[in-house]
Design a protein around this motif. Structure first.
Motif, PDB file in Angstrom:
ATOM      1  N   LEU A   1      13.833  10.873   2.719  1.00  0.00           N
ATOM      2  CA  LEU A   1      12.541  10.943   3.411  1.00  0.00           C
ATOM      3  C   LEU A   1      11.782   9.643   3.201  1.00  0.00           C
ATOM      4  N   GLU A   2      11.610   8.888   4.271  1.00  0.00           N
ATOM      5  CA  GLU A   2      10.920   7.593   4.171  1.00  0.00           C
ATOM      6  C   GLU A   2       9.725   7.596   5.122  1.00  0.00           C
ATOM      7  N   ILE A   3       8.554   7.280   4.566  1.00  0.00           N
ATOM      8  CA  ILE A   3       7.342   7.327   5.399  1.00  0.00           C
ATOM      9  C   ILE A   3       7.197   6.097   6.296  1.00  0.00           C
ATOM     10  N   ASP A   4       7.736   4.976   5.844  1.00  0.00           N
ATOM     11  CA  ASP A   4       7.562   3.711   6.567  1.00  0.00           C
ATOM     12  C   ASP A   4       8.481   3.706   7.794  1.00  0.00           C
TER      13      ASP A   4
ATOM     14  N   GLY B   1      13.927  10.401  -6.822  1.00  0.00           N
ATOM     15  CA  GLY B   1      13.031   9.423  -6.203  1.00  0.00           C
ATOM     16  C   GLY B   1      12.605   8.343  -7.167  1.00  0.00           C
ATOM     17  N   ASN B   2      12.663   7.099  -6.674  1.00  0.00           N
ATOM     18  CA  ASN B   2      11.939   5.996  -7.325  1.00  0.00           C
ATOM     19  C   ASN B   2      10.580   6.071  -6.642  1.00  0.00           C
ATOM     20  N   LEU B   3       9.640   6.734  -7.279  1.00  0.00           N
ATOM     21  CA  LEU B   3       8.419   7.166  -6.585  1.00  0.00           C
ATOM     22  C   LEU B   3       7.487   6.027  -6.202  1.00  0.00           C
TER      23      LEU B   3
ATOM     24  N   TYR C   1       4.201   4.790  -6.707  1.00  0.00           N
ATOM     25  CA  TYR C   1       3.364   5.159  -7.852  1.00  0.00           C
ATOM     26  C   TYR C   1       1.939   5.566  -7.465  1.00  0.00           C
ATOM     27  N   TYR C   2       1.473   5.116  -6.300  1.00  0.00           N
ATOM     28  CA  TYR C   2       0.082   5.428  -5.945  1.00  0.00           C
ATOM     29  C   TYR C   2      -0.140   6.927  -5.690  1.00  0.00           C
ATOM     30  N   ILE C   3       0.984   7.648  -5.520  1.00  0.00           N
ATOM     31  CA  ILE C   3       0.827   9.103  -5.291  1.00  0.00           C
ATOM     32  C   ILE C   3       1.732   9.922  -6.232  1.00  0.00           C
TER      33      ILE C   3
ATOM     34  N   GLN D   1       0.832  -1.214   0.000  1.00  0.00           N
ATOM     35  CA  GLN D   1       0.000   0.000   0.000  1.00  0.00           C
ATOM     36  C   GLN D   1       0.863   1.259   0.000  1.00  0.00           C
ATOM     37  N   LEU D   2       2.165   1.115   0.279  1.00  0.00           N
ATOM     38  CA  LEU D   2       3.070   2.274   0.232  1.00  0.00           C
ATOM     39  C   LEU D   2       3.877   2.296  -1.064  1.00  0.00           C
ATOM     40  N   GLY D   3       3.434   1.525  -2.043  1.00  0.00           N
ATOM     41  CA  GLY D   3       4.101   1.562  -3.353  1.00  0.00           C
ATOM     42  C   GLY D   3       5.516   1.014  -3.297  1.00  0.00           C
ATOM     43  N   GLN D   4       5.728  -0.017  -2.458  1.00  0.00           N
ATOM     44  CA  GLN D   4       7.094  -0.506  -2.274  1.00  0.00           C
ATOM     45  C   GLN D   4       7.496  -1.517  -3.349  1.00  0.00           C
ATOM     46  N   HIS D   5       8.121  -0.999  -4.391  1.00  0.00           N
ATOM     47  CA  HIS D   5       8.706  -1.824  -5.460  1.00  0.00           C
ATOM     48  C   HIS D   5      10.166  -1.414  -5.529  1.00  0.00           C
ATOM     49  N   PHE D   6      11.023  -2.322  -5.045  1.00  0.00           N
ATOM     50  CA  PHE D   6      12.431  -1.943  -4.868  1.00  0.00           C
ATOM     51  C   PHE D   6      13.248  -2.260  -6.114  1.00  0.00           C
ATOM     52  N   LEU D   7      14.176  -1.382  -6.444  1.00  0.00           N
ATOM     53  CA  LEU D   7      15.058  -1.608  -7.601  1.00  0.00           C
ATOM     54  C   LEU D   7      16.031  -2.717  -7.223  1.00  0.00           C
ATOM     55  N   ARG D   8      15.951  -3.852  -7.930  1.00  0.00           N
ATOM     56  CA  ARG D   8      16.732  -4.988  -7.433  1.00  0.00           C
ATOM     57  C   ARG D   8      18.061  -5.184  -8.166  1.00  0.00           C
TER      58      ARG D   8
ATOM     59  N   ALA E   1       9.448  10.639   7.271  1.00  0.00           N
ATOM     60  CA  ALA E   1       8.595  11.762   6.873  1.00  0.00           C
ATOM     61  C   ALA E   1       7.808  11.420   5.615  1.00  0.00           C
ATOM     62  N   ASP E   2       6.687  12.118   5.502  1.00  0.00           N
ATOM     63  CA  ASP E   2       5.843  12.007   4.312  1.00  0.00           C
ATOM     64  C   ASP E   2       6.261  13.126   3.362  1.00  0.00           C
ATOM     65  N   ILE E   3       6.668  12.791   2.156  1.00  0.00           N
ATOM     66  CA  ILE E   3       7.092  13.837   1.213  1.00  0.00           C
ATOM     67  C   ILE E   3       5.979  14.868   1.024  1.00  0.00           C
ATOM     68  N   LEU E   4       4.715  14.408   1.078  1.00  0.00           N
ATOM     69  CA  LEU E   4       3.612  15.331   0.799  1.00  0.00           C
ATOM     70  C   LEU E   4       3.417  16.346   1.930  1.00  0.00           C
TER      71      LEU E   4
ATOM     72  N   ILE F   1      13.296  10.855  -2.246  1.00  0.00           N
ATOM     73  CA  ILE F   1      11.937  10.472  -1.838  1.00  0.00           C
ATOM     74  C   ILE F   1      11.872   8.951  -1.769  1.00  0.00           C
ATOM     75  N   GLY F   2      11.498   8.424  -0.607  1.00  0.00           N
ATOM     76  CA  GLY F   2      11.297   6.975  -0.462  1.00  0.00           C
ATOM     77  C   GLY F   2      12.557   6.152  -0.663  1.00  0.00           C
ATOM     78  N   PRO F   3      13.535   6.250   0.245  1.00  0.00           N
ATOM     79  CA  PRO F   3      14.789   5.500   0.065  1.00  0.00           C
ATOM     80  C   PRO F   3      14.644   3.984   0.190  1.00  0.00           C
ATOM     81  N   GLY F   4      13.562   3.520   0.795  1.00  0.00           N
ATOM     82  CA  GLY F   4      13.354   2.061   0.897  1.00  0.00           C
ATOM     83  C   GLY F   4      14.440   1.410   1.719  1.00  0.00           C
ATOM     84  N   HIS F   5      15.264   0.540   1.069  1.00  0.00           N
ATOM     85  CA  HIS F   5      16.349  -0.136   1.795  1.00  0.00           C
ATOM     86  C   HIS F   5      17.659   0.635   1.727  1.00  0.00           C
TER      87      HIS F   5
HETATM   88  N1  SAM Z   1      14.204   3.839  -3.259  1.00  0.00           N
HETATM   89  C1  SAM Z   1      13.869   2.444  -3.107  1.00  0.00           C
HETATM   90  C2  SAM Z   1      14.296   1.684  -4.334  1.00  0.00           C
HETATM   91  O1  SAM Z   1      14.497   2.330  -5.376  1.00  0.00           O
HETATM   92  O2  SAM Z   1      14.433   0.460  -4.271  1.00  0.00           O
HETATM   93  C3  SAM Z   1      12.362   2.237  -2.829  1.00  0.00           C
HETATM   94  C4  SAM Z   1      11.416   2.835  -3.843  1.00  0.00           C
HETATM   95  S1  SAM Z   1       9.742   2.349  -3.612  1.00  0.00           S
HETATM   96  C5  SAM Z   1       9.131   2.445  -5.241  1.00  0.00           C
HETATM   97  C6  SAM Z   1       8.947   3.756  -2.887  1.00  0.00           C
HETATM   98  C7  SAM Z   1       9.393   4.091  -1.470  1.00  0.00           C
HETATM   99  O3  SAM Z   1       8.671   5.269  -1.061  1.00  0.00           O
HETATM  100  C8  SAM Z   1       9.070   3.031  -0.438  1.00  0.00           C
HETATM  101  O4  SAM Z   1      10.181   2.850   0.389  1.00  0.00           O
HETATM  102  C9  SAM Z   1       7.892   3.622   0.363  1.00  0.00           C
HETATM  103  O5  SAM Z   1       7.827   3.177   1.697  1.00  0.00           O
HETATM  104  C10 SAM Z   1       8.204   5.091   0.273  1.00  0.00           C
HETATM  105  N2  SAM Z   1       7.018   5.983   0.411  1.00  0.00           N
HETATM  106  C11 SAM Z   1       5.718   5.725   0.115  1.00  0.00           C
HETATM  107  N3  SAM Z   1       4.942   6.796   0.339  1.00  0.00           N
HETATM  108  C12 SAM Z   1       5.773   7.786   0.780  1.00  0.00           C
HETATM  109  C13 SAM Z   1       5.570   9.145   1.200  1.00  0.00           C
HETATM  110  N4  SAM Z   1       4.355   9.705   1.175  1.00  0.00           N
HETATM  111  N5  SAM Z   1       6.661   9.852   1.628  1.00  0.00           N
HETATM  112  C14 SAM Z   1       7.905   9.292   1.667  1.00  0.00           C
HETATM  113  N6  SAM Z   1       8.150   8.009   1.281  1.00  0.00           N
HETATM  114  C15 SAM Z   1       7.107   7.275   0.839  1.00  0.00           C
END
Ligand code: SAM
Length: 269
Positions: free
Chosen positions: A59-62, A107-109, A111-113, A8-15, A84-87, A38-42
Motif C-alpha cells: 500500500l503506497e500513498i504516493d 512496514g518501514n513506517l 514516521y510522521y504518522i 512530507q510523506l516520511g520518505q526515508h528509503f532503506l539504502r 492507498a492510504d494505510i489509515l 505499508i509504504g513500499p517506496g521503491h
Molecule cells: N519501504 C521503503 C523503504 O524501506 O525504503 C520506503 C519506506 S519510507 C520510510 C515510507 C513510505 O511510506 C514512503 O514510500 C511513503 O510514500 C509511504 N507513505 C507515507 N504515508 C503513507 C500512508 N498514509 N499510507 C501508505 N503509504 C504511506
C-alpha cells in the motif's frame, strides 16, 4: 531513476541491500502468509517479501511511486500494488479478498504518522497474525516499555493489550536515504490478545480511560482522574486494587489498569 522525494510523506528509503536482506530474513513469516506492506517506496523490500511469501499486497500513498511500482511489479503473480492510504485501509476486507482470516504486516513506517498507524493496525488486531514495523527508536522504546520505566505510557498499554512487542534490530540514521534525524528500531509484534471477553466498545472505553490516567504524567493517577469520577468511588476503587493514593499511572500494570477500569465502569467486580 528515482522520482523526487516527498519528505512530507516520511520518505526515508532503506539504502543498504544487506540490511534490507537482514530485515527480511528476520521476519517470522509462514509459508502461506499474506503480507501487507505499508509504504513500499521503491519496492526493494516488496521484492524480498515476495521471495518469502506467496502473496504481498503493498500500500503506497504516493501516486507517482505507486505508478512506478505498478510498472515494475504489475502482472507479477503474488504481488499486488495499491495506491492507498494505510489509515483508510480496511485490513479485514483486504484479508477476505485474498481468502485469508489474517495477514502479516510489514512496514518501514512513515514516521510522521507512526502513532496513528499503530492505532489503526490495532483496531484490526484480530485480522493480524504478526507484524514487524520499523519506527523511531524512541517510539519503539515506548511500545515495549514496562511499568515503572520512564518510557511506559499509553502507547505501551495499547501495544501490550494486543501483542508482545520486542525490539529485534536497531538501525542508525545512515542506513536511510535521506537519513532521518532520529535512530530507528525494528519492532516485532507477536499478537497475543488480552481481555478477550471484552467487547470492542469496552476496549475502546478502556483505552480512553488509560489515556486519561496518563493525561499529565507528572500528576498522580488520582488527580488525573479526579474530574471524571466521584471522589469516593475513585478512592475506594484505588484502595481495593491496593493502589497507593499518590501512585502515578506509569506504575500500574496492564492487569491493574484493567481491573481499575472494570471497578469504575462495571459495578459487578
Ligand atoms: N519501504 C521503503 C523503504 O524501506 O525504503 C520506503 C519506506 S519510507 C520510510 C515510507 C513510505 O511510506 C514512503 O514510500 C511513503 O510514500 C509511504 N507513505 C507515507 N504515508 C503513507 C500512508 N498514509 N499510507 C501508505 N503509504 C504511506
Amino acid at each position: 531513476m528515482h522520482p523526487a522525494r516527498r519528505p512530507q510523506l516520511g520518505q526515508h528509503f532503506l539504502r543498504d541491500p544487506r540490511l534490507r536482506r537482514r530485515i527480511a530474513e528476520s521476519l517470522d513469516l509462514l509459508p502461506d502468509d499474506l503480507v501487507v506492506e505499508i509504504g513500499p517506496g521503491h519496492g526493494e523490500m516488496t521484492e524480498l517479501l515476495a521471495q518469502r511469501a506467496p502473496q504481498v499486497t503493498a500500500l503506497e500513498i504516493d501516486a507517482h511511486l505507486a505508478e512506478l511500482l505498478q510498472e515494475e511489479f504489475g502482472g507479477r503473480s503474488g504481488i499486488e500494488i495499491l495506491q492507498a492510504d494505510i489509515l483508510a485501509t480496511d485490513l479485514g476486507s483486504l484479508c477476505r479478498r485474498h481468502g485469508r482470516a489474517q495477514c502479516f504486516v510489514f512496514g518501514n513506517l512513515p514516521y510522521y504518522i507512526t502513532s496513528p498507524i499503530l492505532h489503526h493496525l490495532f483496531s484490526f488486531a484480530s485480522c493480524i497474525r504478526a507484524m514487524a514495523l520499523l519506527m523511531q527508536r524512541e517510539v519503539a522504546e515506548r511500545v515495549v516499555a514496562q511499568p515503572g520505566s520512564r518510557a511506559y505510557g499509553y502507547l505501551s498499554v495499547l501495544a501490550q493489550l494486543h501483542a508482545q512487542p520486542r525490539i529485534t534490530l536497531e538501525v542508525p540514521p545512515g542506513a536511510f536515504s535521506p537519513p532521518p534525524q532520529v535512530d530507528s528500531a525494528l519492532v516485532d509484534f507477536r499478537m497475543v490478545p488480552r481481555f478477550v471477553s471484552w467487547t470492542t466498545g469496552e476496549i475502546r472505553a478502556f483505552l480512553d480511560f488509560v489515556k486519561r490516567c496518563f493525561a499529565q504524567k507528572r500528576r498522580n493517577l488520582r488527580n488525573n482522574l479526579a474530574g471524571i469520577y466521584a471522589r469516593n468511588g475513585l478512592e475506594q476503587a484505588l484502595m481495593r486494587e491496593q493502589v497507593l493514593p499518590n501512585a502515578r499511572a506509569e506504575q500500574l500494570t496492564l492487569e491493574q489498569f484493567g481491573r481499575l477500569f472494570r471497578r469504575l465502569h462495571v459495578r459487578c467486580c
